[in-house]
Scaffold this motif. Sequence first.
Motif, short mmCIF file in Angstrom:
data_model
loop_
_atom_site.label_atom_id
_atom_site.label_comp_id
_atom_site.label_asym_id
_atom_site.label_seq_id
_atom_site.Cartn_x
_atom_site.Cartn_y
_atom_site.Cartn_z
N THR A 57 33.36 30.26 13.76
CA THR A 57 33.84 31.50 13.12
C THR A 57 32.72 32.52 12.95
OG1 THR A 57 33.58 30.54 10.89
CG2 THR A 57 35.76 30.36 11.92
N ALA A 61 32.65 36.28 14.46
CA ALA A 61 32.31 37.48 13.68
C ALA A 61 31.28 38.33 14.42
CB ALA A 61 31.77 37.08 12.30
N LYS A 72 38.25 42.27 12.20
CA LYS A 72 38.02 40.89 12.64
C LYS A 72 36.66 40.40 12.16
CE LYS A 72 40.94 40.62 16.74
NZ LYS A 72 40.95 40.44 18.20
N THR A 73 35.68 41.28 12.19
CA THR A 73 34.35 40.91 11.69
C THR A 73 34.44 40.46 10.25
OG1 THR A 73 33.30 42.53 13.17
CG2 THR A 73 31.98 41.73 11.32
N LYS A 74 35.09 41.26 9.42
CA LYS A 74 35.25 40.91 8.00
C LYS A 74 35.98 39.59 7.83
CE LYS A 74 35.59 45.75 6.65
NZ LYS A 74 36.50 46.78 6.17
N TYR A 76 36.34 37.02 9.94
CA TYR A 76 35.55 35.86 10.37
C TYR A 76 34.36 35.60 9.43
CZ TYR A 76 38.32 35.69 14.63
OH TYR A 76 39.35 35.58 15.53
N LEU A 77 33.77 36.64 8.89
CA LEU A 77 32.70 36.45 7.90
C LEU A 77 33.25 35.77 6.65
CD1 LEU A 77 30.75 39.83 8.20
CD2 LEU A 77 29.92 37.55 8.86
N THR A 80 33.98 32.14 7.45
CA THR A 80 32.71 31.41 7.55
C THR A 80 32.15 31.11 6.16
OG1 THR A 80 32.24 32.49 9.66
CG2 THR A 80 30.38 31.42 8.53
N SER A 142 29.59 45.40 5.98
CA SER A 142 30.68 45.72 6.92
C SER A 142 31.68 46.69 6.30
CB SER A 142 31.38 44.44 7.40
OG SER A 142 32.15 43.86 6.37
N THR A 159 23.86 35.28 12.05
CA THR A 159 24.48 34.35 13.01
C THR A 159 23.47 33.30 13.45
OG1 THR A 159 25.97 36.10 13.77
CG2 THR A 159 25.71 34.19 15.21
#
Length: 180
Positions: A57, A61, A72-74, A76-77, A80, A142, A159
């Motif tokens: 995940t 991100a 999507k970034t938010k 997946y963060l 995670t 973000s 990451t």
Amino acid sequence: MHPKKFAFWLFLVTILMIFAALTSAYIVRRADGGWLEFELPSIFWLNSVIIVLSSVTMQLAYFAAKNDSLEKTKLYLLITSVLGLAFLVGQFYAWGDLVEINVFFGGKGSNPSGSFLYVLTGLHGLHLVSAVILLWVVFAQSFKYKVHSKSMLVIECCTTYWHFLGGLWIYLFGFLLLNH
């Protein structure tokens, strides 16, 4: 190389050296004898799955940020960080399992084998706490549009740190399976 990225890589090398020293000390101390043999907490297996999923995940991100997909970034963060917290809760339960079988850290009635296990898992857990905090920083950034394809340094470091800690856990767990 960006100076912050260089400093970050030096930080990772120091962590690696600490754990290399601890696992080396574990092997040396175990050879001295008087080593308590016990089963590792079974939740370590679940935690290994959780940490691998969290790496997936985290990578998603990173890819989403690289493609300017902020939502999507938010997401997946957030996933995670939840997985990271689940891992930490699992480690806490693992320590409870150790106490139930009379494996303690230091003090009267303890054995170096138990103490090493607490130190290795606790120090890894402490680093994972710092990684979750870094995740929250990236998550907050973000929302301010500071994480996107033209501004990748912080999510790239996050990451890398997350994957590093995931790999470190897999190494530690494998090491403990082979040497307990």
